[in-house]
Write a protein that holds these residues in place. Structure first.
Motif, PDB file in Angstrom:
ATOM      1  N   THR A 113       0.815  -1.223   0.000  1.00 37.38           N
ATOM      2  CA  THR A 113       0.000   0.000   0.000  1.00 37.38           C
ATOM      3  C   THR A 113       0.842   1.264   0.000  1.00 37.38           C
ATOM      4  N   ALA A 114       2.160   1.100  -0.199  1.00 38.75           N
ATOM      5  CA  ALA A 114       3.037   2.284  -0.100  1.00 38.75           C
ATOM      6  C   ALA A 114       3.065   3.069  -1.407  1.00 38.75           C
ATOM      7  N   ASP A 115       3.138   4.381  -1.283  1.00 42.84           N
ATOM      8  CA  ASP A 115       3.354   5.198  -2.479  1.00 42.84           C
ATOM      9  C   ASP A 115       4.822   5.553  -2.652  1.00 42.84           C
ATOM     10  N   LEU A 116       5.556   5.462  -1.576  1.00 39.08           N
ATOM     11  CA  LEU A 116       6.997   5.738  -1.634  1.00 39.08           C
ATOM     12  C   LEU A 116       7.739   4.592  -0.946  1.00 39.08           C
ATOM     13  N   VAL A 117       8.484   3.860  -1.723  1.00 37.37           N
ATOM     14  CA  VAL A 117       9.246   2.731  -1.183  1.00 37.37           C
ATOM     15  C   VAL A 117      10.727   3.072  -1.204  1.00 37.37           C
ATOM     16  N   ALA A 118      11.373   2.932  -0.045  1.00 37.49           N
ATOM     17  CA  ALA A 118      12.832   3.071   0.031  1.00 37.49           C
ATOM     18  C   ALA A 118      13.423   1.689  -0.173  1.00 37.49           C
ATOM     19  N   VAL A 119      13.909   1.439  -1.377  1.00 32.76           N
ATOM     20  CA  VAL A 119      14.486   0.130  -1.672  1.00 32.76           C
ATOM     21  C   VAL A 119      15.800   0.006  -0.888  1.00 32.76           C
ATOM     22  N   PRO A 120      16.003  -1.085  -0.173  1.00 30.32           N
ATOM     23  CA  PRO A 120      17.176  -1.199   0.715  1.00 30.32           C
ATOM     24  C   PRO A 120      18.505  -1.169  -0.028  1.00 30.32           C
ATOM     25  N   GLY A 121      19.550  -0.836   0.704  1.00 30.68           N
ATOM     26  CA  GLY A 121      20.903  -0.876   0.180  1.00 30.68           C
ATOM     27  C   GLY A 121      21.337  -2.309  -0.097  1.00 30.68           C
ATOM     28  N   CYS A 122      22.387  -2.454  -0.865  1.00 27.37           N
ATOM     29  CA  CYS A 122      22.849  -3.787  -1.267  1.00 27.37           C
ATOM     30  C   CYS A 122      23.374  -4.578  -0.072  1.00 27.37           C
ATOM     31  N   TYR A 123      24.267  -3.963   0.705  1.00 31.25           N
ATOM     32  CA  TYR A 123      24.797  -4.673   1.881  1.00 31.25           C
ATOM     33  C   TYR A 123      23.700  -4.944   2.907  1.00 31.25           C
ATOM     34  N   PRO A 124      22.839  -3.957   3.205  1.00 26.46           N
ATOM     35  CA  PRO A 124      21.768  -4.245   4.169  1.00 26.46           C
ATOM     36  C   PRO A 124      20.855  -5.387   3.731  1.00 26.46           C
ATOM     37  N   THR A 125      20.576  -5.486   2.428  1.00 27.73           N
ATOM     38  CA  THR A 125      19.715  -6.595   1.984  1.00 27.73           C
ATOM     39  C   THR A 125      20.338  -7.939   2.340  1.00 27.73           C
ATOM     40  N   ALA A 126      21.614  -8.105   2.003  1.00 28.35           N
ATOM     41  CA  ALA A 126      22.280  -9.371   2.317  1.00 28.35           C
ATOM     42  C   ALA A 126      22.350  -9.584   3.829  1.00 28.35           C
ATOM     43  N   SER A 127      22.751  -8.557   4.549  1.00 25.80           N
ATOM     44  CA  SER A 127      22.965  -8.688   5.997  1.00 25.80           C
ATOM     45  C   SER A 127      21.667  -8.959   6.740  1.00 25.80           C
ATOM     46  N   LEU A 128      20.634  -8.210   6.385  1.00 26.32           N
ATOM     47  CA  LEU A 128      19.363  -8.367   7.087  1.00 26.32           C
ATOM     48  C   LEU A 128      18.687  -9.688   6.733  1.00 26.32           C
ATOM     49  N   THR A 129      18.821 -10.123   5.501  1.00 20.32           N
ATOM     50  CA  THR A 129      18.226 -11.410   5.132  1.00 20.32           C
ATOM     51  C   THR A 129      18.852 -12.533   5.961  1.00 20.32           C
ATOM     52  N   ALA A 130      20.144 -12.402   6.266  1.00 22.25           N
ATOM     53  CA  ALA A 130      20.807 -13.413   7.101  1.00 22.25           C
ATOM     54  C   ALA A 130      20.445 -13.262   8.579  1.00 22.25           C
ATOM     55  N   LEU A 131      20.350 -12.063   9.062  1.00 22.29           N
ATOM     56  CA  LEU A 131      20.232 -11.830  10.504  1.00 22.29           C
ATOM     57  C   LEU A 131      18.796 -11.814  11.036  1.00 22.29           C
ATOM     58  N   LYS A 132      17.868 -11.301  10.268  1.00 21.59           N
ATOM     59  CA  LYS A 132      16.536 -11.070  10.830  1.00 21.59           C
ATOM     60  C   LYS A 132      15.836 -12.344  11.332  1.00 21.59           C
ATOM     61  N   PRO A 133      15.936 -13.460  10.646  1.00 21.21           N
ATOM     62  CA  PRO A 133      15.243 -14.643  11.187  1.00 21.21           C
ATOM     63  C   PRO A 133      15.706 -14.989  12.601  1.00 21.21           C
ATOM     64  N   LEU A 134      17.008 -14.845  12.854  1.00 22.02           N
ATOM     65  CA  LEU A 134      17.515 -15.196  14.188  1.00 22.02           C
ATOM     66  C   LEU A 134      17.176 -14.109  15.201  1.00 22.02           C
ATOM     67  N   GLN A 135      17.275 -12.887  14.802  1.00 21.31           N
ATOM     68  CA  GLN A 135      16.962 -11.786  15.712  1.00 21.31           C
ATOM     69  C   GLN A 135      15.473 -11.805  16.087  1.00 21.31           C
ATOM     70  N   GLU A 136      14.630 -11.994  15.091  1.00 23.12           N
ATOM     71  CA  GLU A 136      13.181 -11.973  15.350  1.00 23.12           C
ATOM     72  C   GLU A 136      12.771 -13.156  16.226  1.00 23.12           C
ATOM     73  N   ALA A 137      13.496 -14.270  16.079  1.00 25.48           N
ATOM     74  CA  ALA A 137      13.163 -15.455  16.879  1.00 25.48           C
ATOM     75  C   ALA A 137      13.834 -15.425  18.256  1.00 25.48           C
ATOM     76  N   GLY A 138      14.551 -14.361  18.555  1.00 22.80           N
ATOM     77  CA  GLY A 138      15.174 -14.248  19.877  1.00 22.80           C
ATOM     78  C   GLY A 138      16.336 -15.200  20.085  1.00 22.80           C
ATOM     79  N   LEU A 139      17.017 -15.566  19.008  1.00 25.29           N
ATOM     80  CA  LEU A 139      18.089 -16.557  19.136  1.00 25.29           C
ATOM     81  C   LEU A 139      19.470 -15.936  19.336  1.00 25.29           C
TER      82      LEU A 139
END
Lengths: 344, 344, 344, 344
Positions: C147-173
């Motif tokens: 539903t966004a009209d303005l999307v901030a597409v993520p940076g290249c390094y953040p995409t790789a880093s967050l894709t690796a880290l978020k599942p563990l961070q969100e799961a409290g691991l």
């Protein structure tokens, strides 16, 4: 949907074939095979080529005698990405089973069986099939390919060299005496997927090989109808070929005539792109991962010479892509896959 | 002149050793050997490594039992560029013959024989020699090397990692609890000179390997005196290592203290170069083909972290160059070869 | 058909956007622009990027004030592949014209305007828009993107880093105290298409840069909700990123829990591929020219650490590909283009 | 000790010169200069070329008029690694000051001033000096170099091409009519040290350039005494040149005659290495970072053609190394630096 098999699927050309078939809207990927003795038998194709994880997760079937007895019955079209002699042994069986065969090896590229002992190291046991096979240089032999049951897909260097030379030769623009001189540099994938010191990362470095004795020299000469000097080089990049061809023009030939010959030959081709302006010369980076072959040229009217450049991806227009081109012609399919992927 | 032999001369490290010895004004190159079973036996060294044509035109001798019976008698100093277990088998013989031995394998890098079954896959049969061997990290163990008869030349990754970490660890500047995190990328020559799919030109691409299980992790930990996390990566270049080390500093440690620790450790070294300014970070291209190890660092006092960078040539400071450094120490020679070659 | 414009089309990301749009069955490529001052204005896009000869033969329009007054009216969707500050200036106009805006710069990636002077060197003049912009990490913010009209597409390094880290961070691991340590290597295209000594062929060599001060560090921290140490490196290849992340796990976390967190997060994703077996680690060659991000991991339960690996194409999943993912979400389109191209 | 200056020291050739001089036991490195307008003036040479940190830590002096007034008085020998026209302007002053001048540009390579407007874009204002300058192809013009005050060090491509061709041409073994065809591939450093899109890492890819119009074509023709076709290519590696030359032999010439011509020409050279066996062809990796030029050949007596191969380091034998060779000849010095560095 045309049902396709690939024999020799573990190699670089084989997996390109599988990937192109899988993306082609009118082709269906059936089984993919390796030789019965291969250590790769039973693995997933995507395990051998990690890039295709999730995309080509099908097993690589060992080509046992039992399997071979069915391949040409279960598939309409069989691609052979096998060793030269192996292709000559498989093709008769597959043809007898009713399949159309596209052979990417050199096993059926010469009408004359006598070439084989000298340049390929074996006696050819199917001389009658050699005469039936159609040389699949798609822009030049389209009509013959349309009705062929056995297509000899051209070699990578010959495709680049012939695409550059044939328009001038056919138009009678070349000097009769002086040999065209072809220098070409290929990426390392041209040597196939195997462990060897020659292909070892630290050993690869730009240098010529097979000087005055490479088996693509007779292939080019045979298809061009005249002698050439061909010197291949190994380059330090994974894929792509640049061929630079120096020719003596026939007396009085103009730059305009050369240009017209190219445009006449290729203006209707979706695969060949012409660079009229040499400010931008054909380059590996412009063709890699595509089925294009890019052609540029420059004429020196004063001395009567021309330099012709051809660039292609050795695994695509130089192998798997041209095989699909031939399949499109043979079965009357759409002009897939002459599109480009990503930009670098 | 100190007369030197190299066993394992066909590999990348072996030929570097031969070349360094040949250029060293106080070392004399005697015989160079390969294992008796090697296909390279009897060839010229310059035939295996074309770069040395006209420069190292000496035969590679197969190390038969007869030859082995003489090596340590005919040479003052023997360099072992052999497999780990082979080194452990050869060293006792050579030492008994009176030679000094510089072993470039991992065969003598641990005082504790129990490391070997776990990380090297064999039972060490010379536990008493393990205790006598001196770990040849030249900037840190110079005194011990000066009198050692058996030097265990450090691994390539440990040399880079320890050169970066030891000044801070020895000065008590690191947090006691959090593990230093070492990420390193090595050129393909680190895998040795052999045909394999892993080293095949078209297969090489940047990726980690040996994650949480590489045998250089215990070597670094052992020499540093604490646990670390070490993740090696294969890079798409022939030689060189960059190690990037992230550490938590002890409470209140300043950037100035870190800088002082490095200068205290290395200001008198001809081999270690310090980059105080991070505008220019250590880089492969600045060290390749030299015996330097370049060290840079940056401290974030606010969060109490520092990032340390080490760059070296894996075949020189990470192997053959450091072996020569140790030879210089052991025999009281000049500070050769800490000069740089060509510019790119 | 959704009509699309690309502003900043001469760069590597811009031309990838144009190519993806041109191949997308539900997107239509309208005009492509460069800044009014650019020397590239008026050229053909395929003249700047020879690879697209015959494929993207459309003119690059200079973005004059007159043109700008029409862009958002003539197109449904505008992609900004422009400098950070330029994006912040263009977006309000385009939004007011009724277009949806996908911004590939860092101009709208932070809710807090105070980040900009420190890390981007300018005062942000659209603080209210910052709050409306949606961070387009497609696997995690899909609902908001729809539903966004303005999307901030993520940076290249953040995409790789967050894709690796978020599942563990969100799961409290993850351990609460110790910072995740991210080391990443990027291909040179990450620095954009411009002439500079840094990008010059002979100067490029593996080395870290922006140590403890790169602007992607706050982006990763902001989206992860905690501090990290992030060290980027320049690698000697044109495209691709490998990020290697070392984390301390929370007390008692098992390898099985880590695996479950990844599978829960990504099993339904067409873009993220999981490597359960570390025998094959994520690698540049498996993702380059695709929109995949490949994730591998290994856990050492004894010491409570894990190493996480992410590989992606910096220009695709790290930029243009993720922008198209967001466009697909926003307009309810098919899951294009998550397919792979050629094999090497 | 011969005291040497280098003008144009910031470039790749300039810094190689400085490094070779610094290592040469009979040369002393005096001042190194850049143009007065250069942004590099005042920096350390090792700051521009990090590889030489600790080795060449001398300032790069801006060549102001005051400095220029002293250069040839303070130094015995001045190397010009400057733009072509700049060299023509500096040389008269330096010669008048009593210095010997080695010019690495093309400014003095032609006796005929009329070449300059056409191929170099400027009118040559020192036609009389052109006649005095000696072309420094060391293996062929040694006697003239020994007494020359102004040496025109040959271009990189001409050095490789002429080293391959001259033995056969001088021995009368080449066909009179057909042009020798030279195809050569050079590393990117041949384009100099400057920021440009052409040299940008992501843009570099194997392709020909300067087709039928490169300024090294008249240089080769002039020195060989006959017309040639010369096509240079840019390769994706930093340094090195491979030149592949195809020639028509004179009637009845044998392989043995070709071999004898090469051995006669080069058996006493410390710099040229001959590859009699084409099993190992000259290759970039065998010559890079050395002053060698490696020559291989193969003859097809049946068709009367030969293929000649030359490989060299464009910055060394193709520039700085040959300049030092000429200095050695001119001042009667030892045969430095024809040794090889490291192995890969």
């Amino acid at each position: 949907m045309i049902r396709c098999a690939v024999i020799g699927a573990s190699g670089y050309t084989g997996v390109e074939l599988a990937a192109l078939i899988a993306r082609h809207p009118q082709l269906e990927l059936g089984k993919v095979y390796v030789s019965a003795a291969s250590v790769d038998g039973g693995k997933q194709l995507s395990q051998l080529h990690g890039r295709f994880l999730g995309l080509l997760d099908l097993p690589v079937t060992p080509l046992t005698d039992d399997e071979l007895a069915q391949v040409g019955k279960q598939h309409d079209l069989v691609f052979l990405a096998t060793e030269h002699q192996v292709s000559t042994q498989l093709a008769p069986t597959l043809l007898a089973q009713g399949a159309v065969v596209m052979d990417l090896s050199g096993g059926f590229r010469f009408a004359d069986a006598e070439v084989y002992p000298k340049f390929y190291g074996f006696e050819h046991e199917q001389p009658e099939l050699l005469k039936k096979a159609v040389y699949g240089l798609a822009e030049w032999n389209a009509d013959a390919v349309k009705t062929a049951d056995l297509v000899a897909v051209p070699g990578c260097y010959p495709t680049a060299s012939l695409t550059a030379l044939k328009p001038l030769q056919e138009a009678g623009l070349l000097d009769d005496v002086q040999y065209p001189v072809i220098n070409a540099v290929s990426g390392v994938s041209g040597a196939g997927r195997k462990a060897s010191m020659t292909n070892s990362f630290c050993e690869v470095s730009l240098h010529p090989y097979g000087v005055l004795g490479h088996r693509h020299q007779p292939e080019i000469s045979d298809q061009l109808g005249r002698d050439v000097i061909f010197t291949p080089h190994l380059g330090n990049f994974p894929r792509g070929i640049v061929a630079t061809v120096t020719v003596k023009l026939a007396q009085g030939v103009t730059a305009e005539q050369v240009s017209q010959a190219y445009h006449k030959a290729y203006d209707s081709s979706s695969c060949v792109r012409l660079y009229d302006e040499m400010g931008q010369t054909p380059s590996i980076k412009n063709v890699v991962n595509t089925c294009h072959v890019d052609i540029g040229w420059k004429v020196d009217e004063a001395s009567g010479h021309a330099v012709l450049i051809a660039a292609e991806d050795n695994l695509l227009k130089g192998a798997a892509g041209q095989a699909i081109q031939c399949a499109n012609l043979r079965f009357g399919l759409i002009d897939f896959p002459f599109e480009s992927g990503a930009a670098l």
